[in-house]
Design a protein around this motif. Structure first.
Motif, PDB file in Angstrom:
ATOM      1  N   LEU A   1     -58.382  36.394   7.127  1.00  0.00           N
ATOM      2  CA  LEU A   1     -58.640  37.388   6.082  1.00  0.00           C
ATOM      3  C   LEU A   1     -59.866  38.231   6.427  1.00  0.00           C
ATOM      4  CD1 LEU A   1     -57.514  38.411   3.466  1.00  0.00           C
ATOM      5  CD2 LEU A   1     -58.816  36.677   2.233  1.00  0.00           C
ATOM      6  N   ALA A   2     -60.889  37.602   6.976  1.00  0.00           N
ATOM      7  CA  ALA A   2     -62.084  38.353   7.375  1.00  0.00           C
ATOM      8  C   ALA A   2     -61.755  39.334   8.485  1.00  0.00           C
ATOM      9  CB  ALA A   2     -63.174  37.386   7.831  1.00  0.00           C
ATOM     10  N   ALA A   3     -60.875  38.951   9.405  1.00  0.00           N
ATOM     11  CA  ALA A   3     -60.480  39.867  10.477  1.00  0.00           C
ATOM     12  C   ALA A   3     -59.781  41.094   9.904  1.00  0.00           C
ATOM     13  CB  ALA A   3     -59.580  39.138  11.466  1.00  0.00           C
ATOM     14  N   ALA A   4     -58.943  40.885   8.894  1.00  0.00           N
ATOM     15  CA  ALA A   4     -58.274  42.028   8.255  1.00  0.00           C
ATOM     16  C   ALA A   4     -59.305  42.953   7.617  1.00  0.00           C
ATOM     17  CB  ALA A   4     -57.282  41.523   7.205  1.00  0.00           C
ATOM     18  N   TYR A   5     -60.289  42.387   6.926  1.00  0.00           N
ATOM     19  CA  TYR A   5     -61.348  43.197   6.326  1.00  0.00           C
ATOM     20  C   TYR A   5     -62.174  43.915   7.397  1.00  0.00           C
ATOM     21  CZ  TYR A   5     -60.598  40.558   1.945  1.00  0.00           C
ATOM     22  OH  TYR A   5     -60.072  39.994   0.820  1.00  0.00           O
TER      23      TYR A   5
ATOM     24  N   PHE B   1     -68.060  46.815   6.143  1.00  0.00           N
ATOM     25  CA  PHE B   1     -66.956  46.004   5.636  1.00  0.00           C
ATOM     26  C   PHE B   1     -66.667  46.271   4.162  1.00  0.00           C
ATOM     27  CE2 PHE B   1     -69.375  43.609   8.834  1.00  0.00           C
ATOM     28  CZ  PHE B   1     -68.446  43.633   9.857  1.00  0.00           C
ATOM     29  N   GLY B   2     -67.394  47.216   3.574  1.00  0.00           N
ATOM     30  CA  GLY B   2     -67.117  47.611   2.200  1.00  0.00           C
ATOM     31  C   GLY B   2     -68.058  47.059   1.160  1.00  0.00           C
ATOM     32  N   GLY B   3     -68.989  46.186   1.562  1.00  0.00           N
ATOM     33  CA  GLY B   3     -69.943  45.638   0.598  1.00  0.00           C
ATOM     34  C   GLY B   3     -71.040  46.623   0.259  1.00  0.00           C
ATOM     35  N   LEU B   4     -71.735  46.387  -0.849  1.00  0.00           N
ATOM     36  CA  LEU B   4     -72.841  47.233  -1.280  1.00  0.00           C
ATOM     37  C   LEU B   4     -74.160  46.505  -1.060  1.00  0.00           C
ATOM     38  CD1 LEU B   4     -71.693  48.871  -4.650  1.00  0.00           C
ATOM     39  CD2 LEU B   4     -72.210  50.036  -2.516  1.00  0.00           C
TER      40      LEU B   4
ATOM     41  N   GLY C   1     -72.825  31.909   2.012  1.00  0.00           N
ATOM     42  CA  GLY C   1     -72.233  32.719   0.955  1.00  0.00           C
ATOM     43  C   GLY C   1     -72.917  34.035   0.661  1.00  0.00           C
ATOM     44  N   PRO C   2     -74.230  34.049   0.406  1.00  0.00           N
ATOM     45  CA  PRO C   2     -74.884  35.317   0.059  1.00  0.00           C
ATOM     46  C   PRO C   2     -74.731  36.392   1.134  1.00  0.00           C
ATOM     47  CG  PRO C   2     -76.283  33.476  -0.559  1.00  0.00           C
ATOM     48  CD  PRO C   2     -75.145  32.893   0.217  1.00  0.00           C
ATOM     49  N   TYR C   3     -74.776  35.983   2.384  1.00  0.00           N
ATOM     50  CA  TYR C   3     -74.596  36.955   3.483  1.00  0.00           C
ATOM     51  C   TYR C   3     -73.228  37.611   3.407  1.00  0.00           C
ATOM     52  CZ  TYR C   3     -73.513  38.524   8.233  1.00  0.00           C
ATOM     53  OH  TYR C   3     -73.107  39.261   9.318  1.00  0.00           O
ATOM     54  N   LEU C   4     -72.183  36.808   3.247  1.00  0.00           N
ATOM     55  CA  LEU C   4     -70.830  37.365   3.174  1.00  0.00           C
ATOM     56  C   LEU C   4     -70.603  38.139   1.882  1.00  0.00           C
ATOM     57  CD1 LEU C   4     -68.679  34.457   4.630  1.00  0.00           C
ATOM     58  CD2 LEU C   4     -69.158  36.670   5.687  1.00  0.00           C
ATOM     59  N   GLU C   5     -71.244  37.710   0.810  1.00  0.00           N
ATOM     60  CA  GLU C   5     -71.087  38.417  -0.460  1.00  0.00           C
ATOM     61  C   GLU C   5     -71.599  39.847  -0.355  1.00  0.00           C
ATOM     62  OE1 GLU C   5     -72.267  37.799  -5.196  1.00  0.00           O
ATOM     63  OE2 GLU C   5     -72.307  36.100  -3.807  1.00  0.00           O
ATOM     64  N   VAL C   6     -72.686  40.034   0.385  1.00  0.00           N
ATOM     65  CA  VAL C   6     -73.224  41.380   0.598  1.00  0.00           C
ATOM     66  C   VAL C   6     -72.346  42.157   1.568  1.00  0.00           C
ATOM     67  CG1 VAL C   6     -75.144  42.691   1.586  1.00  0.00           C
ATOM     68  CG2 VAL C   6     -75.602  40.775   0.058  1.00  0.00           C
TER      69      VAL C   6
ATOM     70  N   ARG D   1     -63.914  41.010  -2.469  1.00  0.00           N
ATOM     71  CA  ARG D   1     -63.356  40.524  -1.207  1.00  0.00           C
ATOM     72  C   ARG D   1     -63.861  39.113  -0.899  1.00  0.00           C
ATOM     73  NH1 ARG D   1     -64.747  45.813  -0.447  1.00  0.00           N
ATOM     74  NH2 ARG D   1     -63.114  47.267   0.220  1.00  0.00           N
ATOM     75  N   TYR D   2     -65.128  38.906  -1.135  1.00  0.00           N
ATOM     76  CA  TYR D   2     -65.731  37.597  -0.860  1.00  0.00           C
ATOM     77  C   TYR D   2     -65.120  36.509  -1.736  1.00  0.00           C
ATOM     78  CZ  TYR D   2     -69.308  33.945  -1.333  1.00  0.00           C
ATOM     79  OH  TYR D   2     -69.972  32.746  -1.418  1.00  0.00           O
ATOM     80  N   ALA D   3     -64.996  36.761  -3.029  1.00  0.00           N
ATOM     81  CA  ALA D   3     -64.410  35.767  -3.932  1.00  0.00           C
ATOM     82  C   ALA D   3     -62.960  35.479  -3.559  1.00  0.00           C
ATOM     83  CB  ALA D   3     -64.496  36.255  -5.377  1.00  0.00           C
ATOM     84  N   THR D   4     -62.210  36.532  -3.205  1.00  0.00           N
ATOM     85  CA  THR D   4     -60.820  36.342  -2.806  1.00  0.00           C
ATOM     86  C   THR D   4     -60.726  35.492  -1.556  1.00  0.00           C
ATOM     87  OG1 THR D   4     -60.267  38.507  -3.742  1.00  0.00           O
ATOM     88  CG2 THR D   4     -58.695  37.539  -2.197  1.00  0.00           C
ATOM     89  N   LEU D   5     -61.596  35.765  -0.592  1.00  0.00           N
ATOM     90  CA  LEU D   5     -61.592  34.990   0.649  1.00  0.00           C
ATOM     91  C   LEU D   5     -61.923  33.523   0.384  1.00  0.00           C
ATOM     92  CD1 LEU D   5     -62.879  36.097   4.075  1.00  0.00           C
ATOM     93  CD2 LEU D   5     -63.712  33.936   3.175  1.00  0.00           C
ATOM     94  N   TYR D   6     -62.899  33.280  -0.457  1.00  0.00           N
ATOM     95  CA  TYR D   6     -63.295  31.900  -0.767  1.00  0.00           C
ATOM     96  C   TYR D   6     -62.140  31.132  -1.411  1.00  0.00           C
ATOM     97  CZ  TYR D   6     -66.103  28.031  -2.611  1.00  0.00           C
ATOM     98  OH  TYR D   6     -66.601  26.781  -2.892  1.00  0.00           O
ATOM     99  N   LEU D   7     -61.516  31.732  -2.403  1.00  0.00           N
ATOM    100  CA  LEU D   7     -60.451  31.043  -3.139  1.00  0.00           C
ATOM    101  C   LEU D   7     -59.217  30.821  -2.272  1.00  0.00           C
ATOM    102  CD1 LEU D   7     -60.795  32.909  -6.556  1.00  0.00           C
ATOM    103  CD2 LEU D   7     -61.617  30.619  -5.986  1.00  0.00           C
TER     104      LEU D   7
END
Length: 299
Positions: free
Chosen positions: A237-241, A58-61, A135-140, A146-152
């Motif tokens: 938004l998560a589906a798009a990612y 999904f693009g996370g590091l 949160g930490p799972y999705l942040e990774v 992407r995670y911050a954008t999704l949250y906001l």
């Protein structure tokens, strides 16, 4: 007779133990446990520098030892805001959201997500525990941006649905809402999509969503509108990612939030166009008069 070996970093120390990687002597202070034997601190540092971070699908590091700084920042903001609610007169009134107030002060669509009920510490505790759990799972998995954008956007989406329901006549325009629940429900929806897309069992997360939505409808004082809006926004938004091709991942990370934001803006515009005459009369008052009147009403 040969001189005894010494540690390169501490020439005054005799060292008979050698690094398994470079073969140099290393004293106890410079030894680091390895899979076999020990390595010197220099080799451990060089290995850490040469280790490449692994990207998720999904693009996370995935970076070992990295802290969930975005999640921690959101929690810190909520805690600071909660202290402000307790110590600053009018703090909650100045930043909470209601459909009536959001018309002239659109920042309330977001700021209300960092406030919580001052009368119950369980409100902020439950939301922060949920945020720390997911949160930490999705942040990774998604990456910090992407995670911050999704949250906001999930937080804003919750406020937008509160407005939409008022425009449909199913609730009033005056009731204020606070809480990170909309954003947290957005994370719930995103976690379900990410887990399902990854092939991991997602039934547990679906159960969490179901139970919490039931509570949203049956427990008085809970904004089911905010929960539903956050859930739908986060899942979309998560589906798009999640379904973005690897070659288009960066493009989707920009376009998808922009489209979601545009959709939310369109709903806001339509909803405010449905405001009843009594609400529009309040908006037509001079700003100072309107503000004074709404404060007098506790809004």
């Amino acid at each position: 007779m040969d001189a005894p070996p010494v540690c390169p970093r501490h020439p005054d120390r005799i060292a008979y133990v050698r690094c398994q990687r470079c073969g140099r002597p290393t004293c106890p202070d410079c030894q680091r446990p390895a899979a076999v034997g020990v390595q010197c601190v220099d080799c451990v540092r060089d290995a850490a520098r040469s280790t490449r971070d692994v990207r998720t699908r999904f693009g996370g590091l995935v970076h070992p030892g990295a802290r969930p700084v975005v999640t921690l920042a959101f929690i810190a903001l909520c805690v600071v805001a909660y202290l402000g609610q307790w110590t600053v007169d009018g703090f909650t009134t100045d930043w909470k959201y209601s459909p009536l107030r959001g018309h002239a002060e659109p920042w309330r669509f977001l700021t209300s997500a960092f406030l919580h009920s001052p009368g119950s510490i369980f409100h902020i505790v439950l939301n922060m525990v949920a945020l720390w759990t997911v949160g930490p799972y999705l942040e990774v998995q998604l990456g910090r941006v992407r995670y911050a954008t999704l949250y906001l956007l999930s937080a804003i989406g919750g406020s937008v649905v509160v407005l939409l329901v008022a425009a449909l006549g199913w609730s009033d325009w005056y009731s204020g809402v606070v809480g990170a629940s909309g954003a947290v429900f957005g994370l719930f929806g995103a976690a379900f999509v990410v887990m399902w897309r990854s092939g991991h069992p997602a039934q547990g997360m679906l159960g969490v969503i179901g139970v919490n939505m039931v509570f949203s409808f049956v427990v008085p004082g809970i904004s089911w509108q905010g929960h539903l809006g956050g859930l739908v926004t986060g899942a979309l938004l998560a589906a798009a990612y999640a379904f973005a091709p690897a070659a288009r991942r960066r493009l989707v990370a920009v376009v998808a939030p922009a489209l979601v934001a545009a959709g939310l803006a369109a709903l806001v515009g339509w909803s405010y166009g449905q405001a009843p005459a009594e609400v529009q009369q309040i908006w037509d008052l001079p700003d100072a008069v309107e503000d004074s009147l709404l404060r007098e009403w506790g809004l």
